[in-house]
Design a protein around this motif. Structure first.
Motif, PDB file in Angstrom:
ATOM      1  N   GLU A 186      -2.967  -4.344  -0.236  1.00  0.00           N
ATOM      2  CA  GLU A 186      -2.313  -5.135  -1.275  1.00  0.00           C
ATOM      3  C   GLU A 186      -0.820  -5.283  -1.009  1.00  0.00           C
ATOM      4  OE1 GLU A 186      -3.204  -3.138  -4.891  1.00  0.00           O
ATOM      5  OE2 GLU A 186      -5.370  -3.532  -4.780  1.00  0.00           O
ATOM      6  N   ARG A 187      -0.228  -4.318  -0.328  1.00  0.00           N
ATOM      7  CA  ARG A 187       1.219  -4.372  -0.099  1.00  0.00           C
ATOM      8  C   ARG A 187       1.624  -4.102   1.348  1.00  0.00           C
ATOM      9  NH1 ARG A 187       3.792  -0.006  -3.930  1.00  0.00           N
ATOM     10  NH2 ARG A 187       2.073  -0.614  -5.290  1.00  0.00           N
ATOM     11  N   TYR A 188       0.660  -3.640   2.162  1.00  0.00           N
ATOM     12  CA  TYR A 188       0.947  -3.314   3.555  1.00  0.00           C
ATOM     13  C   TYR A 188       0.102  -4.168   4.494  1.00  0.00           C
ATOM     14  CZ  TYR A 188       3.057   1.136   1.962  1.00  0.00           C
ATOM     15  OH  TYR A 188       3.834   2.095   1.354  1.00  0.00           O
ATOM     16  N   GLN A 189       0.540  -4.229   5.729  1.00  0.00           N
ATOM     17  CA  GLN A 189      -0.301  -4.744   6.807  1.00  0.00           C
ATOM     18  C   GLN A 189      -0.457  -3.655   7.860  1.00  0.00           C
ATOM     19  OE1 GLN A 189       1.537  -8.125   8.625  1.00  0.00           O
ATOM     20  NE2 GLN A 189       3.440  -7.061   9.131  1.00  0.00           N
ATOM     21  N   TRP A 200       0.838   1.527   9.066  1.00  0.00           N
ATOM     22  CA  TRP A 200       1.019   0.401   8.165  1.00  0.00           C
ATOM     23  C   TRP A 200       2.502   0.139   7.912  1.00  0.00           C
ATOM     24  CZ3 TRP A 200      -3.601  -1.504   5.707  1.00  0.00           C
ATOM     25  CH2 TRP A 200      -4.753  -0.747   5.979  1.00  0.00           C
ATOM     26  N   GLU A 201       2.832  -1.130   7.693  1.00  0.00           N
ATOM     27  CA  GLU A 201       4.180  -1.513   7.273  1.00  0.00           C
ATOM     28  C   GLU A 201       4.083  -2.403   6.050  1.00  0.00           C
ATOM     29  OE1 GLU A 201       7.062  -1.631  11.172  1.00  0.00           O
ATOM     30  OE2 GLU A 201       5.885  -3.433  10.714  1.00  0.00           O
ATOM     31  N   LYS A 202       5.089  -2.320   5.198  1.00  0.00           N
ATOM     32  CA  LYS A 202       5.124  -3.221   4.042  1.00  0.00           C
ATOM     33  C   LYS A 202       5.217  -4.657   4.509  1.00  0.00           C
ATOM     34  CE  LYS A 202       6.999  -0.484   0.234  1.00  0.00           C
ATOM     35  NZ  LYS A 202       8.186  -0.283  -0.623  1.00  0.00           N
ATOM     36  N   ARG A 203       4.547  -5.532   3.764  1.00  0.00           N
ATOM     37  CA  ARG A 203       4.603  -6.966   4.081  1.00  0.00           C
ATOM     38  C   ARG A 203       5.982  -7.527   3.791  1.00  0.00           C
ATOM     39  NH1 ARG A 203      -0.522  -8.837   4.852  1.00  0.00           N
ATOM     40  NH2 ARG A 203      -2.216  -7.546   4.011  1.00  0.00           N
TER      41      ARG A 203
END
Length: 203
Positions: A186-189, A200-203
């Protein structure tokens, strides 16, 4: 746990930090960090990854490790280059039994309970330490990730970059991992994945 044992474990950890074995070992320390970055390791064990991060970036570094011998070794390895805390981060504050005590697989969710470790609720711990932003967090806690991560997200704690090692023994159907990764998406890719270790990193 003797001083001689701590010295031996610390020497072995320093050697392992200087001689990565796998491609993911290199990926796990390759991030856009600086000396101003805040880095958190949950489940620091004897400090191999933390030492690599300290050597490369000299960040504001926090390491959480509940096993006494591993905590003492990590302190010896890292010295004053990180704040090493003798407790784990959890969904609650409690002293809880740990299975596989005295090994790198010690866990709050494994049966046996040969020893006990302290957990501090993650929001309370971060408030006490004045941690209000995290550039990178590594979570490697032998199955307790399925408890900690949902609670962490519920508390609004969302590091800019997040590495998680998932453990099948605590999630044989894979439903727990799928649920957590759905929330993360929902908030990371996802930026890379090596079997159980995901980044993962935040979008």
């Amino acid at each position: 746990m003797t001083p001689e044992q701590i010295t031996t474990w610390a020497d072995e950890t320093r050697y392992a930090a200087a001689h990565p074995e796998h491609e993911w070992d290199e990926k796990a320390i390759d991030w856009p960090l600086t000396s101003e970055s805040v880095v958190v390791e949950v489940g620091g064990y004897t400090g191999r990854w933390a030492l690599q991060i300290a050597d490369r970036y000299q960040p504001r570094l926090y390491v959480f490790e509940p096993q006494p011998w591993a905590f003492a070794t990590c302190e010896r390895v890292i010295g004053d280059r990180a704040k090493v805390l003798h407790y784990g981060l959890g969904a609650t504050t409690a002293m809880l039994p740990m299975g596989d005590w005295g090994t790198d697989g010690a866990s709050f969710v494994k049966p046996g309970g040969q020893g006990s470790g302290m957990l501090i609720e993650i929001g309370a711990a971060f408030r006490d330490l004045a941690i209000d932003h995290i550039d990178l967090m590594l979570v490697n806690i032998e199955g307790y990730e399925y408890t900690l991560l949902p609670h962490m997200f519920d508390q609004g704690i969302a590091p800019d970059r997040l590495m998680v090692q998932f453990h099948d023994h605590a999630d044989p159907t894979g439903d727990g991992r799928r649920a957590i990764e759905a929330r993360m998406a929902e908030r990371y890719q996802m930026v890379w994945e090596y079997w159980a270790l995901t980044a993962w990193e935040k979008r």
